[in-house]
Write a protein that holds these residues in place. Structure first.
Motif, PDB file in Angstrom:
ATOM      1  N   ASN A  35      44.947 -12.992  58.321  1.00  0.00           N
ATOM      2  CA  ASN A  35      43.830 -12.047  58.260  1.00  0.00           C
ATOM      3  C   ASN A  35      43.154 -12.161  56.904  1.00  0.00           C
ATOM      4  OD1 ASN A  35      44.744 -10.913  60.803  1.00  0.00           O
ATOM      5  ND2 ASN A  35      46.338  -9.886  59.614  1.00  0.00           N
ATOM      6  N   HIS A  50      40.352 -11.349  61.536  1.00  0.00           N
ATOM      7  CA  HIS A  50      41.729 -11.128  61.953  1.00  0.00           C
ATOM      8  C   HIS A  50      42.160 -12.205  62.944  1.00  0.00           C
ATOM      9  CE1 HIS A  50      40.995  -9.547  66.054  1.00  0.00           C
ATOM     10  NE2 HIS A  50      39.932  -8.946  65.518  1.00  0.00           N
ATOM     11  N   TYR A  88      40.759 -11.553  50.125  1.00  0.00           N
ATOM     12  CA  TYR A  88      42.212 -11.674  50.188  1.00  0.00           C
ATOM     13  C   TYR A  88      42.649 -12.173  51.562  1.00  0.00           C
ATOM     14  CZ  TYR A  88      42.326  -8.702  46.008  1.00  0.00           C
ATOM     15  OH  TYR A  88      42.148  -8.183  44.746  1.00  0.00           O
ATOM     16  N   HIS A  97      60.372 -10.352  55.791  1.00  0.00           N
ATOM     17  CA  HIS A  97      60.146  -9.118  56.568  1.00  0.00           C
ATOM     18  C   HIS A  97      59.168  -8.219  55.826  1.00  0.00           C
ATOM     19  CE1 HIS A  97      63.188 -10.191  59.489  1.00  0.00           C
ATOM     20  NE2 HIS A  97      63.969 -10.521  58.487  1.00  0.00           N
ATOM     21  N   ASN A  98      58.132  -8.844  55.313  1.00  0.00           N
ATOM     22  CA  ASN A  98      57.106  -8.168  54.516  1.00  0.00           C
ATOM     23  C   ASN A  98      55.746  -8.659  54.950  1.00  0.00           C
ATOM     24  OD1 ASN A  98      58.893  -6.906  52.803  1.00  0.00           O
ATOM     25  ND2 ASN A  98      58.283  -8.030  50.971  1.00  0.00           N
ATOM     26  N   TRP A  99      54.746  -7.813  54.726  1.00  0.00           N
ATOM     27  CA  TRP A  99      53.373  -8.303  54.730  1.00  0.00           C
ATOM     28  C   TRP A  99      53.144  -8.939  53.365  1.00  0.00           C
ATOM     29  CZ3 TRP A  99      50.086  -8.693  58.683  1.00  0.00           C
ATOM     30  CH2 TRP A  99      50.345  -7.957  59.840  1.00  0.00           C
ATOM     31  N   PHE A 101      50.260 -10.952  50.733  1.00  0.00           N
ATOM     32  CA  PHE A 101      48.852 -11.178  50.441  1.00  0.00           C
ATOM     33  C   PHE A 101      48.700 -12.352  49.487  1.00  0.00           C
ATOM     34  CE2 PHE A 101      46.619  -7.494  52.149  1.00  0.00           C
ATOM     35  CZ  PHE A 101      47.637  -6.584  52.361  1.00  0.00           C
ATOM     36  N   GLY A 103      46.622 -13.827  46.146  1.00  0.00           N
ATOM     37  CA  GLY A 103      46.265 -13.181  44.901  1.00  0.00           C
ATOM     38  C   GLY A 103      44.805 -12.764  44.814  1.00  0.00           C
TER      39      GLY A 103
END
Lengths: 110, 123
Positions: A35, A50, A88, A97-99, A101, A103
């Motif tokens: 996304n 998305h 971003y 197990h994280n979203w 991003f 930098g």
């Protein structure tokens, strides 16, 4: 150090086409959708692209996204002054197990 | 029209606590997972915590695990995050965002974001 890697800056003149890259790994971009979010100066982030290449309602078709293996790209054609913003990329990371991003890339319209 | 309005930020000393709130309107709140994402001054976005649409599970970034606690009150269409044992590096604007859950799965993106609330940790 962000999990997803973006160039810190990009620039172009009005009317040009610019691309912003986002590099990840098998556990994030390689196995999940990407996304893109746009953050205009002094404002909250806004969903721009998305599921790799889908534009939400209201987003101009000048914006497009693509994904290949563990990398993704955001392309902006017909660059306009109002496109000056931070961009971003983001994806779910199945190992962390994280979203996660990128930098962020600051786009300047010259 | 979707609205997410954060509140509860402020200046707090290291080790202090705050409760951040995100009031939602304009969508079926109980069908959405909710997330908090923060942005330190001049820095990028960092996912902080999430709660399932039905409150069944919560998730935390390693940087806040054990110190932050997310919850939701569907009767008030509000999601909260209790932020404890605050550190200077927690200084950031905290945004809430929603993610639709439909047909047994999430859509996989943060659809709408609030305007954020600023937390400053300083002595």
């Amino acid at each position: 150090q962000s999990v997803l890697t973006q160039p810190p800056s990009a620039s172009g003149t009005p009317g040009q086409r610019v691309t912003i890259s986002c590099s990840g790994s098998n556990s994030n971009i390689g196995s999940n959708s990407v996304n893109w979010y746009q953050q205009l100066p002094g404002t909250a982030p806004k969903l721009l692209i998305h599921t790799n290449n889908q534009r939400p309602s209201g987003v101009p078709d000048r914006f497009s996204g693509s994904k290949s293996a563990t990398s993704a790209s955001l392309a902006i054609s017909g660059l306009q002054s109002e496109d000056e913003a931070d961009y971003y990329c983001a994806a779910w990371d199945g190992s962390l197990h994280n979203w996660v991003f990128g930098g962020g890339t600051k786009l300047t319209v010259l | 029209q979707v609205h997410l309005v954060e509140s509860g930020g402020g200046v707090v000393q290291p080790g202090g606590s705050l409760r951040l709130s995100c009031a939602a309107s304009g969508f079926a709140f109980s069908s959405y997972g909710m997330h908090w994402v923060r942005q330190a001054p001049g820095k990028g976005l960092e996912w902080v915590t999430s709660i399932e649409y039905d409150g069944s599970n919560t998730y935390y970034a390693d940087s806040v695990k054990g110190r932050f606690s997310i919850s939701r009150d569907d009767s008030k269409n509000t999601v909260y995050v209790d932020v404890n044992s605050l550190r200077p590096e927690d200084t950031a604007v905290y945004y809430c965002a929603n993610e639709k859950h439909s047909s047994g799965r999430y859509v996989g993106y943060f659809d709408f974001w609030g305007q954020g609330t600023l937390v400053t940790v300083s002595s």
